[in-house]
Scaffold this motif. Structure first.
Motif, PDB file in Angstrom:
ATOM      1  N   ALA A  30      60.595 -31.792 -54.196  1.00  0.00           N
ATOM      2  CA  ALA A  30      59.318 -31.129 -54.449  1.00  0.00           C
ATOM      3  C   ALA A  30      58.874 -30.289 -53.258  1.00  0.00           C
ATOM      4  N   LEU A  31      58.960 -30.860 -52.063  1.00  0.00           N
ATOM      5  CA  LEU A  31      58.542 -30.114 -50.876  1.00  0.00           C
ATOM      6  C   LEU A  31      59.528 -29.006 -50.548  1.00  0.00           C
ATOM      7  N   GLY A  32      60.800 -29.230 -50.851  1.00  0.00           N
ATOM      8  CA  GLY A  32      61.798 -28.182 -50.640  1.00  0.00           C
ATOM      9  C   GLY A  32      61.549 -26.971 -51.509  1.00  0.00           C
ATOM     10  N   ALA A  33      60.899 -27.199 -52.656  1.00  0.00           N
ATOM     11  CA  ALA A  33      60.561 -26.098 -53.564  1.00  0.00           C
ATOM     12  C   ALA A  33      59.259 -25.409 -53.173  1.00  0.00           C
ATOM     13  N   GLY A  34      58.624 -25.867 -52.085  1.00  0.00           N
ATOM     14  CA  GLY A  34      57.397 -25.228 -51.610  1.00  0.00           C
ATOM     15  C   GLY A  34      56.133 -25.691 -52.303  1.00  0.00           C
ATOM     16  N   GLN A  35      56.182 -26.841 -52.974  1.00  0.00           N
ATOM     17  CA  GLN A  35      55.010 -27.318 -53.693  1.00  0.00           C
ATOM     18  C   GLN A  35      53.944 -27.843 -52.730  1.00  0.00           C
ATOM     19  N   PRO A  36      52.683 -27.778 -53.146  1.00  0.00           N
ATOM     20  CA  PRO A  36      51.604 -28.330 -52.308  1.00  0.00           C
ATOM     21  C   PRO A  36      51.542 -29.842 -52.424  1.00  0.00           C
ATOM     22  N   VAL A  37      50.817 -30.459 -51.521  1.00  0.00           N
ATOM     23  CA  VAL A  37      50.507 -31.888 -51.599  1.00  0.00           C
ATOM     24  C   VAL A  37      49.025 -32.022 -51.914  1.00  0.00           C
ATOM     25  N   VAL A  38      48.645 -33.213 -52.386  1.00  0.00           N
ATOM     26  CA  VAL A  38      47.272 -33.463 -52.823  1.00  0.00           C
ATOM     27  C   VAL A  38      46.585 -34.398 -51.838  1.00  0.00           C
ATOM     28  N   VAL A  39      45.420 -34.020 -51.358  1.00  0.00           N
ATOM     29  CA  VAL A  39      44.661 -34.884 -50.456  1.00  0.00           C
ATOM     30  C   VAL A  39      44.210 -36.127 -51.223  1.00  0.00           C
ATOM     31  N   ARG A  40      44.395 -37.297 -50.599  1.00  0.00           N
ATOM     32  CA  ARG A  40      43.988 -38.556 -51.212  1.00  0.00           C
ATOM     33  C   ARG A  40      42.992 -39.272 -50.296  1.00  0.00           C
ATOM     34  N   ARG A  41      42.354 -40.291 -50.841  1.00  0.00           N
ATOM     35  CA  ARG A  41      41.361 -41.047 -50.077  1.00  0.00           C
ATOM     36  C   ARG A  41      42.044 -42.143 -49.274  1.00  0.00           C
ATOM     37  N   ALA A  42      42.030 -42.012 -47.983  1.00  0.00           N
ATOM     38  CA  ALA A  42      42.560 -43.027 -47.071  1.00  0.00           C
ATOM     39  C   ALA A  42      42.189 -42.609 -45.661  1.00  0.00           C
ATOM     40  N   THR A  43      42.113 -43.559 -44.756  1.00  0.00           N
ATOM     41  CA  THR A  43      41.832 -43.257 -43.358  1.00  0.00           C
ATOM     42  C   THR A  43      43.142 -42.986 -42.625  1.00  0.00           C
ATOM     43  N   THR A  44      43.102 -42.040 -41.681  1.00  0.00           N
ATOM     44  CA  THR A  44      44.280 -41.659 -40.909  1.00  0.00           C
ATOM     45  C   THR A  44      43.868 -41.355 -39.478  1.00  0.00           C
ATOM     46  N   ALA A  45      44.848 -41.048 -38.646  1.00  0.00           N
ATOM     47  CA  ALA A  45      44.566 -40.561 -37.289  1.00  0.00           C
ATOM     48  C   ALA A  45      43.824 -39.231 -37.391  1.00  0.00           C
ATOM     49  N   ALA A  46      43.090 -38.892 -36.340  1.00  0.00           N
ATOM     50  CA  ALA A  46      42.226 -37.705 -36.383  1.00  0.00           C
ATOM     51  C   ALA A  46      42.992 -36.416 -36.628  1.00  0.00           C
ATOM     52  N   ASN A  47      44.259 -36.353 -36.207  1.00  0.00           N
ATOM     53  CA  ASN A  47      45.034 -35.117 -36.349  1.00  0.00           C
ATOM     54  C   ASN A  47      45.891 -35.092 -37.605  1.00  0.00           C
ATOM     55  N   ARG A  48      45.699 -36.090 -38.488  1.00  0.00           N
ATOM     56  CA  ARG A  48      46.493 -36.155 -39.706  1.00  0.00           C
ATOM     57  C   ARG A  48      45.576 -36.325 -40.915  1.00  0.00           C
ATOM     58  N   ILE A  49      46.132 -36.113 -42.085  1.00  0.00           N
ATOM     59  CA  ILE A  49      45.366 -36.254 -43.319  1.00  0.00           C
ATOM     60  C   ILE A  49      46.216 -36.970 -44.349  1.00  0.00           C
ATOM     61  N   ALA A  50      45.601 -37.854 -45.114  1.00  0.00           N
ATOM     62  CA  ALA A  50      46.313 -38.603 -46.148  1.00  0.00           C
ATOM     63  C   ALA A  50      46.569 -37.695 -47.347  1.00  0.00           C
ATOM     64  N   VAL A  51      47.818 -37.646 -47.789  1.00  0.00           N
ATOM     65  CA  VAL A  51      48.191 -36.777 -48.901  1.00  0.00           C
ATOM     66  C   VAL A  51      49.147 -37.517 -49.839  1.00  0.00           C
ATOM     67  N   GLY A  52      49.332 -36.947 -51.006  1.00  0.00           N
ATOM     68  CA  GLY A  52      50.295 -37.455 -51.965  1.00  0.00           C
ATOM     69  C   GLY A  52      51.199 -36.337 -52.435  1.00  0.00           C
ATOM     70  N   VAL A  53      52.465 -36.653 -52.609  1.00  0.00           N
ATOM     71  CA  VAL A  53      53.442 -35.702 -53.145  1.00  0.00           C
ATOM     72  C   VAL A  53      53.593 -35.992 -54.629  1.00  0.00           C
ATOM     73  N   ARG A  54      53.546 -34.952 -55.460  1.00  0.00           N
ATOM     74  CA  ARG A  54      53.714 -35.092 -56.903  1.00  0.00           C
ATOM     75  C   ARG A  54      55.147 -34.759 -57.294  1.00  0.00           C
ATOM     76  N   GLY A  55      55.726 -35.594 -58.153  1.00  0.00           N
ATOM     77  CA  GLY A  55      57.017 -35.291 -58.744  1.00  0.00           C
ATOM     78  C   GLY A  55      56.839 -34.779 -60.164  1.00  0.00           C
ATOM     79  N   ARG A  56      57.937 -34.546 -60.845  1.00  0.00           N
ATOM     80  CA  ARG A  56      57.869 -34.025 -62.207  1.00  0.00           C
ATOM     81  C   ARG A  56      57.422 -35.083 -63.206  1.00  0.00           C
TER      82      ARG A  56
END
Length: 207
Positions: A30-56
């Motif tokens: 999915a990421l190799g095809a240039g797809q976006p990721v979706v922001v999800r609700r979770a705590t992370t380090a200040a310089n990172r963001i919680a995301v989810g990768v979608r498959g088909r």
């Protein structure tokens, strides 16, 4: 680049090289095809963001984090309310019918889920049985009577329509807020908890 990211925002810039080595093969694809990721609700380090990768497939969802410095583009649900996708599918017909209803309420609203993903990315994520997922930004309380009226509009659609009310303290399902239960489930970046008032959860008594 705006530093405040909200659940359901779509982000571009994450590549297969950013994934952990034990990530599933479909996530690399999915990421190799240039797809976006979706922001999800979770705590992370200040310089990172919680995301989810979608498959088909519906069950292909992979939770990870993304460096904020890697972000090249951001699309919010409210950016997609008037995006056009020419496919003969129930979810898209429902969106077309509800668009003037939501515009007429003067609320900030948007599209998430599979419909939002396809509108933003062009990657086919929809099928005949896809739901329509909507976001309603509600900085001020929504009367439960008005919530029931809005839910009736959604339930008159040709497919299942789910809406999240985004309060300053997290998200609550419109269907719950319009229902008979006194307490509803409020989700934020740390937890999901039952509250009486999603706009004033701090007033909840301690368990």
């Amino acid at each position: 680049m705006v530093n405040t990211f909200l659940a359901h925002d779509l982000l571009w810039g994450m590549t297969p090289e950013h994934l952990p080595v034990d990530a599933p093969a479909w996530a690399y694809e999915a990421l190799g095809a240039g797809q976006p990721v979706v922001v999800r609700r979770a705590t992370t380090a200040a310089n990172r963001i919680a995301v989810g990768v979608r498959g088909r497939l519906r069950e292909q969802r992979y939770a990870t984090t993304m460096a904020k410095s890697a972000i090249t583009r951001r699309v919010r649900p409210e950016d997609l309310g008037h995006a056009v996708l020419v496919r003969d599918l129930p979810a898209l017909h429902a969106l077309a019918r509800l668009r003037p209803v939501l515009d007429g309420c003067s609320w900030v609203w948007g599209v998430s889920g599979a419909v939002g993903f396809e509108l933003a990315s062009g990657v086919e994520a929809l099928h005949e049985r896809s739901d329509l997922d909507l976001i309603l930004r509600m900085p001020h309380p929504l009367d439960r009577g008005h919530a029931r009226e809005l839910l009736a509009q959604l339930d008159a659609s040709v497919c299942v329509v789910d809406m999240q009310l985004q309060t300053p303290h997290g998200a609550v399902a419109l269907r719950e807020w319009a229902g008979p239960a006194r307490r509803v489930l409020l989700k934020d970046n740390r937890q999901a908890r039952l509250v009486c008032d999603p706009w004033q959860p701090s007033l909840e008594p301690m368990p």
